[in-house]
Design a protein around this motif. Structure first.
Motif, PDB file in Angstrom:
ATOM      1  N   HIS A 121       0.821  -1.213   0.000  1.00  0.00           N
ATOM      2  CA  HIS A 121       0.000   0.000   0.000  1.00  0.00           C
ATOM      3  C   HIS A 121       0.856   1.266   0.000  1.00  0.00           C
ATOM      4  N   CYS A 122       1.935   1.257   0.760  1.00  0.00           N
ATOM      5  CA  CYS A 122       2.793   2.448   0.810  1.00  0.00           C
ATOM      6  C   CYS A 122       3.491   2.671  -0.533  1.00  0.00           C
ATOM      7  N   THR A 123       4.000   1.603  -1.132  1.00  0.00           N
ATOM      8  CA  THR A 123       4.664   1.742  -2.432  1.00  0.00           C
ATOM      9  C   THR A 123       3.689   2.244  -3.491  1.00  0.00           C
ATOM     10  N   THR A 124       2.446   1.775  -3.418  1.00  0.00           N
ATOM     11  CA  THR A 124       1.424   2.251  -4.370  1.00  0.00           C
ATOM     12  C   THR A 124       1.211   3.753  -4.227  1.00  0.00           C
ATOM     13  N   ALA A 125       1.124   4.226  -2.983  1.00  0.00           N
ATOM     14  CA  ALA A 125       0.952   5.663  -2.749  1.00  0.00           C
ATOM     15  C   ALA A 125       2.188   6.438  -3.187  1.00  0.00           C
ATOM     16  N   LEU A 126       3.372   5.858  -2.945  1.00  0.00           N
ATOM     17  CA  LEU A 126       4.619   6.494  -3.374  1.00  0.00           C
ATOM     18  C   LEU A 126       4.661   6.640  -4.888  1.00  0.00           C
ATOM     19  N   MET A 127       4.335   5.574  -5.607  1.00  0.00           N
ATOM     20  CA  MET A 127       4.395   5.617  -7.067  1.00  0.00           C
ATOM     21  C   MET A 127       3.361   6.577  -7.641  1.00  0.00           C
ATOM     22  N   SER A 128       2.236   6.718  -6.967  1.00  0.00           N
ATOM     23  CA  SER A 128       1.238   7.690  -7.428  1.00  0.00           C
ATOM     24  C   SER A 128       1.815   9.101  -7.405  1.00  0.00           C
ATOM     25  N   CYS A 129       2.644   9.382  -6.410  1.00  0.00           N
ATOM     26  CA  CYS A 129       3.308  10.692  -6.339  1.00  0.00           C
ATOM     27  C   CYS A 129       4.386  10.815  -7.414  1.00  0.00           C
ATOM     28  N   LEU A 130       5.208   9.784  -7.547  1.00  0.00           N
ATOM     29  CA  LEU A 130       6.328   9.848  -8.489  1.00  0.00           C
ATOM     30  C   LEU A 130       5.856   9.921  -9.945  1.00  0.00           C
ATOM     31  N   LYS A 131       4.698   9.344 -10.238  1.00  0.00           N
ATOM     32  CA  LYS A 131       4.175   9.377 -11.607  1.00  0.00           C
ATOM     33  C   LYS A 131       3.312  10.606 -11.879  1.00  0.00           C
ATOM     34  N   GLY A 132       3.047  11.393 -10.853  1.00  0.00           N
ATOM     35  CA  GLY A 132       2.266  12.613 -11.048  1.00  0.00           C
ATOM     36  C   GLY A 132       0.778  12.437 -10.897  1.00  0.00           C
ATOM     37  N   ASN A 133       0.316  11.242 -10.550  1.00  0.00           N
ATOM     38  CA  ASN A 133      -1.120  11.044 -10.337  1.00  0.00           C
ATOM     39  C   ASN A 133      -1.590  11.744  -9.072  1.00  0.00           C
ATOM     40  N   THR A 134      -0.714  11.816  -8.074  1.00  0.00           N
ATOM     41  CA  THR A 134      -0.956  12.608  -6.875  1.00  0.00           C
ATOM     42  C   THR A 134       0.030  13.761  -6.895  1.00  0.00           C
ATOM     43  N   ILE A 135      -0.459  14.981  -6.868  1.00  0.00           N
ATOM     44  CA  ILE A 135       0.412  16.154  -6.980  1.00  0.00           C
ATOM     45  C   ILE A 135       1.110  16.420  -5.649  1.00  0.00           C
ATOM     46  N   VAL A 136       2.415  16.566  -5.709  1.00  0.00           N
ATOM     47  CA  VAL A 136       3.217  16.917  -4.537  1.00  0.00           C
ATOM     48  C   VAL A 136       3.527  18.404  -4.543  1.00  0.00           C
ATOM     49  N   GLN A 137       4.134  18.874  -5.601  1.00  0.00           N
ATOM     50  CA  GLN A 137       4.388  20.295  -5.811  1.00  0.00           C
ATOM     51  C   GLN A 137       4.677  20.513  -7.294  1.00  0.00           C
ATOM     52  N   THR A 138       4.560  21.746  -7.744  1.00  0.00           N
ATOM     53  CA  THR A 138       4.742  22.036  -9.172  1.00  0.00           C
ATOM     54  C   THR A 138       5.826  23.075  -9.428  1.00  0.00           C
ATOM     55  N   THR A 139       6.562  23.467  -8.393  1.00  0.00           N
ATOM     56  CA  THR A 139       7.472  24.605  -8.516  1.00  0.00           C
ATOM     57  C   THR A 139       8.932  24.228  -8.725  1.00  0.00           C
TER      58      THR A 139
END
Length: 643
Positions: free
Chosen positions: A177-195
């Motif tokens: 579950h944690c890796t899935t959430a991590l990959m969602s961030c790394l692939k841009g499906n979950t936005i972390v920052q845009t700057t």
């Protein structure tokens, strides 16, 4: 060189370690994204994917990768599999691990960090998707003791642990579950920052932790990056395009000579970091960090990245305090640490402006939290356990909130931004404070001065002119009643009690050593009241201030405004009833001071003015008088050229 070691262990030979179904998949997915598809810009030849390895295979791989090739600037270690705490140390379990002999056939964090230290890695990112992995973070006193690794090598590490020290790491459909959430961030499906063109593991970890709340496991994020923010992977949501990771910190040299200055102060930095679960002492922080920045003046990129890294990692650790105002103070202290370099270098000016925007964001979150508290209780600023001490500290707390609101407005004014969303929340908080805390708007200490001035000079932009008038009149009335007797800055609890008792019993002269003499709050109130059209009222009160000494200190160089002691400057000291007799006399003297402030070249860069305002709120024994001068409205000049 950038290297990834991605480990996934599904197969276990020795009970009670059970076979898993998603660990190898997780390691493969991470490796494919970061290495095969180049989203991490990791070296493809030296990066390794290990699937259900034995401890001997892992040891030989680490030896080859860490000690047989080029120096490693960024190392990322990913592990998915079984893990656990034994004898106060966290272990990663490999294929041949025997839980009764883990020191022999499992990988301890102590061993891993010893390898990293000997290899002198620039940055290390550690992601552990395993049960009880939060034990890595909670045991940092043993694992990352600066006496063990701090002086020898790496001082930059970020950790994302999938679960708390007493939790299980879940997997389903062949994925953790944690890796899935991590990959969602790394692939841009979950936005972390845009700057920025790259991700820092700490900021990614914070997003992962938030998105997984309520899923029976709580990821833990931690890190201290003294040589800049770690660069885990490229950011697919970067608004500036598909830039190279190195664009995050142009000009930063991994082997910079300036890094030695950081290593020399490692013990003191660690002490500051580890104390954050209790409190944040801005003065002590600046006394440690600002001298390092001054030593790095010839390497501004190193100084800027060092401070940006501290801001990210200290801010993440302070998040455990659940106080956004404290996070804003940490970010402000980081900005102030760069102030000595801001007069001559654009890189440091840019870093200050970035940090200042983070301050505004944290303050906005803090105001939202405060409004929520006010909905529960209008007296949320009261400390139930403070007792009589709150007669002294509550007025400071109230004015502090107002001062930080003003600081956010000044950040936007000086940087040319817009804080319309912030303004609405801020104005609501101001009105609630004036409505419910008017009896606590009391001039107890000269420490109020920078907070009052910060708010007063921002009140018009907030649309809070009426509230400023109320606050100023309350301060003036009580100052008049007490003959302008108020405490000096920085009193401790015992001294505050002595002062309160003496004032209440009408014997202020018995605590002369605790009084502000001269005072800066009185001239601030008088000047503000003149600006808002209430000079007649203040002029009529002047007789009550007979023989009061007032003072306005102006430094020679405002880039020194964050120092513990500002060595050069001018004290404009006046005595009411001797050198001045009326408001008009005060204004004549102020006109001379204002002329100097308007023409002061050190105040031209917006970053300097912003950092000076923040410095005055962190070290409230100095006052940013330029907020009342033409400098406040002066247009933003171009930043100085980079060295």
């Amino acid at each position: 060189m950038r290297v990834l070691i991605s480990i996934g262990c599904d197969i276990y030979k020795n009970p009670p370690l059970e076979t898993l179904k998603g660990a190898e998949n997780d390691a493969s997915v991470v490796f494919e994204h970061l290495v095969t598809n180049s989203w991490g810009e990791y070296d493809k030849e030296n990066s390794k994917l290990l699937l259900s390895p034995s401890i001997s295979t892992l040891r030989s791989t680490v030896e080859t990768v860490l000690f047989s090739g080029e120096p490693i600037e960024e190392l990322t270690v990913f592990f998915a599999g079984h893990g656990g705490v034994k004898d106060g140390t966290y272990f990663l379990c490999l294929k041949d691990t025997d839980v009764d002999r883990m020191s022999l056939n499992a990988l301890s964090m102590t061993q891993l960090f010893a390898w990293i230290t000997e290899a002198r890695i620039g940055h290390t990112n550690l992601v552990i998707d395993a049960c009880q992995s939060g034990g890595v973070v909670h045991d940092v006193g043993v694992l990352l003791n600066p006496n063990v690794i701090g002086k020898a090598g790496s001082l930059a590490i970020s950790i994302l642990a999938a679960s708390g020290s007493d939790e299980y790491a879940q997997e389903s459909d062949g994925a953790g579950h944690c890796t899935t959430a991590l990959m969602s961030c790394l692939k841009g499906n979950t936005i972390v920052q845009t700057t920025r063109p790259s991700f820092d593991l700490v900021e990614v970890g914070q997003v992962v932790s938030r998105t997984m709340q309520g899923n029976q496991q709580t990821p833990v994020c931690w890190g201290i990056n003294l040589f800049g923010i770690s660069q885990l992977a490229k950011n697919p949501c970067f608004s500036g395009g598909n830039a190279h990771i190195s664009a995050t910190f142009p000009g930063l040299a991994a082997d910079s000579a300036g890094n030695e200055h950081i290593r020399e102060a490692s013990d003191a930095i660690w002490e500051q970091y580890l104390s954050l679960t209790r409190e944040f002492d801005a003065g002590r922080f600046l006394d440690v960090i600002q001298p390092i920045c001054i030593k790095l003046k010839s390497e501004p990129a190193v100084a800027a990245t060092f401070v940006m890294g501290l801001s990210a990692t200290f801010g993440a650790r302070s998040a455990t305090m659940n106080d956004s105002f404290e996070i804003a103070r940490i970010q402000s202290a980081c900005a102030v640490a760069l102030l000595p370099l801001a007069g001559s270098n654009a890189i440091c000016c840019d870093a200050i402006l970035q940090l200042a925007e983070k301050v505004v964001g944290s303050l906005g979150q803090g105001l939202q939290e405060l409004l929520a508290e006010f909905e529960k209780s209008t007296y949320a600023l009261l400390f139930s356990s403070a007792g009589i001490a709150d007669f002294y500290f509550l007025p400071l707390r109230v004015m502090s909130v107002l001062g930080w609101i003003g600081a956010a407005i000044h950040v936007e004014i000086f940087s040319g931004g817009s804080a319309s969303t912030f303004n609405a929340k801020a104005a609501e908080v101001v009105r609630l404070i004036v409505s419910h805390y008017s009896n606590s708007i009391v001039p107890v200490s000269d420490e109020l001065t920078p907070f009052y001035l910060s708010f007063a000079s921002a009140a018009k932009a907030l649309g809070c002119e009426e509230e400023l008038e109320t606050i100023s009149c309350l301060l003036l009335r009580i100052l008049h009643d007490r003959g302008a007797r108020l405490a000096a800055s920085g009193l401790n609890g015992d001294e505050a009690l002595r002062f309160l008792t003496a004032v209440a019993e009408g014997r202020s002269d018995d605590c002369r050593n605790l009084l502000a003499n001269p005072t800066s709050l009185l001239p601030a109130v008088l000047l503000v009241m003149n600006q808002i059209g209430l000079s007649d009222m203040s002029d009529g009160a002047m007789k009550g201030f007979d023989h009061t000494n007032i003072n306005l200190f102006i430094p020679v160089d405002f880039t020194e405004f964050g120092a513990n002691l500002i060595e050069e400057g001018t004290n404009f000291s006046l005595n009411i009833g001797h050198t001045i007799f009326s408001i008009s006399d005060l204004l004549v003297e102020w006109a001379k001071i204002e002329h100097g402030l308007i023409s002061d070249a050190t105040l031209v860069p917006p970053a300097v003015k912003i950092a000076c305002v923040l410095a005055s709120l962190l070290r409230p024994d100095r006052v940013p008088w330029f907020l009342l001068s033409g400098q406040q409205a002066k247009s933003s000049a171009s930043s100085p050229d980079a060295e």
